[in-house]
Design a protein around this motif. Sequence first.
Motif, PDB file in Angstrom:
ATOM      1  N   LEU A   1       1.033  -1.327  -0.185  1.00 20.46           N
ATOM      2  CA  LEU A   1       0.008  -0.092  -0.127  1.00 20.46           C
ATOM      3  C   LEU A   1       0.988   1.057  -0.055  1.00 20.46           C
ATOM      4  O   LEU A   1       0.469   2.147  -0.708  1.00 20.46           O
ATOM      5  N   ALA A   2       1.808   1.302   0.806  1.00 24.76           N
ATOM      6  CA  ALA A   2       2.659   2.544   0.721  1.00 24.76           C
ATOM      7  C   ALA A   2       3.350   2.724  -0.570  1.00 24.76           C
ATOM      8  O   ALA A   2       3.298   3.875  -0.987  1.00 24.76           O
ATOM      9  N   TRP A   3       4.103   1.741  -1.058  1.00 31.26           N
ATOM     10  CA  TRP A   3       4.606   1.807  -2.435  1.00 31.26           C
ATOM     11  C   TRP A   3       3.546   2.112  -3.476  1.00 31.26           C
ATOM     12  O   TRP A   3       3.734   3.070  -4.159  1.00 31.26           O
ATOM     13  N   GLY A   4       2.392   1.296  -3.712  1.00 28.39           N
ATOM     14  CA  GLY A   4       1.349   1.438  -4.410  1.00 28.39           C
ATOM     15  C   GLY A   4       0.747   2.873  -4.310  1.00 28.39           C
ATOM     16  O   GLY A   4       0.401   3.482  -5.490  1.00 28.39           O
ATOM     17  N   VAL A   5       0.281   3.218  -3.110  1.00 28.07           N
ATOM     18  CA  VAL A   5      -0.669   4.599  -2.888  1.00 28.07           C
ATOM     19  C   VAL A   5       0.335   5.718  -3.417  1.00 28.07           C
ATOM     20  O   VAL A   5       0.067   6.699  -4.001  1.00 28.07           O
ATOM     21  N   GLY A   6       1.658   5.603  -2.695  1.00 25.36           N
ATOM     22  CA  GLY A   6       2.465   6.539  -3.022  1.00 25.36           C
ATOM     23  C   GLY A   6       3.141   6.845  -4.499  1.00 25.36           C
ATOM     24  O   GLY A   6       2.768   7.894  -5.017  1.00 25.36           O
ATOM     25  N   GLY A   7       3.360   5.607  -5.067  1.00 28.50           N
ATOM     26  CA  GLY A   7       3.527   5.601  -6.426  1.00 28.50           C
ATOM     27  C   GLY A   7       2.414   6.294  -7.414  1.00 28.50           C
ATOM     28  O   GLY A   7       2.765   6.976  -8.307  1.00 28.50           O
ATOM     29  N   GLY A   8       1.295   5.709  -7.216  1.00 26.69           N
ATOM     30  CA  GLY A   8       0.145   6.227  -7.937  1.00 26.69           C
ATOM     31  C   GLY A   8      -0.199   7.459  -7.490  1.00 26.69           C
ATOM     32  O   GLY A   8      -0.408   8.387  -8.866  1.00 26.69           O
ATOM     33  N   TRP A   9      -0.025   8.164  -6.426  1.00 32.71           N
ATOM     34  CA  TRP A   9      -0.164   9.682  -6.467  1.00 32.71           C
ATOM     35  C   TRP A   9       0.943  10.535  -7.029  1.00 32.71           C
ATOM     36  O   TRP A   9       0.770  11.403  -7.811  1.00 32.71           O
ATOM     37  N   MET A  10       2.277   9.942  -7.070  1.00 29.44           N
ATOM     38  CA  MET A  10       3.054  10.650  -7.725  1.00 29.44           C
ATOM     39  C   MET A  10       3.003  10.460  -9.111  1.00 29.44           C
ATOM     40  O   MET A  10       3.380  11.596 -10.099  1.00 29.44           O
ATOM     41  N   LEU A  11       2.592   9.462  -9.696  1.00 26.71           N
ATOM     42  CA  LEU A  11       2.306   9.311 -11.249  1.00 26.71           C
ATOM     43  C   LEU A  11       1.077  10.171 -11.530  1.00 26.71           C
ATOM     44  O   LEU A  11       1.331  10.808 -12.857  1.00 26.71           O
ATOM     45  N   SER A  12       0.516  10.836 -10.795  1.00 27.70           N
ATOM     46  CA  SER A  12      -0.843  11.470 -11.290  1.00 27.70           C
ATOM     47  C   SER A  12      -0.452  12.920 -11.530  1.00 27.70           C
ATOM     48  O   SER A  12      -1.149  13.543 -12.247  1.00 27.70           O
TER      49      SER A  12
END
Length: 390
Positions: free
Chosen positions: A99-110
């Motif tokens: 979740l930390a990598w996924g949510v953070g990475g998704g947020w940064m990709l946005s």
Amino acid sequence: MTGELADDEERDLILSMRMDAMLNSSPASFLSIVGGLVAVYVYWAPSVAFGLIAWLACIVAVALTNLLSTLLYARGLPSGWNARSWARFVSVMHLLSGLAWGVGGGWMLSFANEHQALVTVSIGLAAVTVSIPSVVHLPAYNLFQLPIFWSYAVGALFSSLQYSWPIAIGFFLLGAFAIVIGRVLGYQLSTALRLSIENKRLAQHLEERSAALEAANRELEIESHTDPLTGLANRRRLMSFARAVRGRCAMMIVDIDHFKSYNDTYGHVEGDTCLVSVAKALLGSVRPEHDLVARLGGEEFAIVLSDVGAEEARARAEAIRANVQALPMSGPHRVRCRVTVSIGVSTRAADRPKSLSDLMEEADAAVYRAKSEGRNRVCFDNRPRAQDVA
């Protein structure tokens, strides 16, 4: 019921081996801290500084917890935890990390540009690659990689990147295929673990069988050289021992006087008790590390004394005769009446070679003479005494 217990034990053992593989790879969590620092450096901007710091704090907290858990697992702590407890803990930690990598990475990709997006995708794929050992425990593996791939897919959808839709679909499909691939790899690894367990059990079984066979062989070896009634050496052991003796020695033939009459009077059970008592007296009269006492058969025994001269052999023979005559007539190994023995002695000097058959023949002749001269005595062979002394 026994089969179910065995299956449960095997499952627990396999689960324990899975935890070994996963927790021993936890030091790779240090790389997640490095990846987090790289991402913060690439994305740093005042407008997203708070979010980046909060995200990095989560990454570091999860990584340090994984490293600490490795140390605790290696030391068997907490003491009350078993493989299933660790499996639950590992699954939770994989979910939090995913979740930390996924949510953070998704947020940064946005809100990422093309260069930032490339860094984010590279770090995310590297994290999934490093987590491949987790495939041994499929639930934990899926709890880690699915949040990353599918959060990246959502982040790509809301981004301004070119081809955001194909990128989002690609991440979604990667998550789905990762489930299939993980299932196949997990099955193969589980099969390998089961084979490993079976091999260990087979090796242990073979080791136990080998130890049992060795013990049985030793027992057979002992039995093949031991008289079953008295526990003394038998004729085979006597021949082997006597042939190995070098230099001066003495051979004694010991015959219980009037043993047939003893047997007829008191019965064979008492006769066997008498034989055992005499055997103990003979054995207690020699040096176990140097000499040998054997039962030739019936009421006849043989003694080989190594490294003795004629005078010492005579003294030892007289002591043996006296010890048998002094056997008690009470107690667990008592004799029913006074028991005596006739002893024939043959000696070999260091400078006068003599074969085993010669020694036996002379000792036989000497014991026959002792019986004919009245029994309860010691007789030597007929050679001049000066030749006996060494």
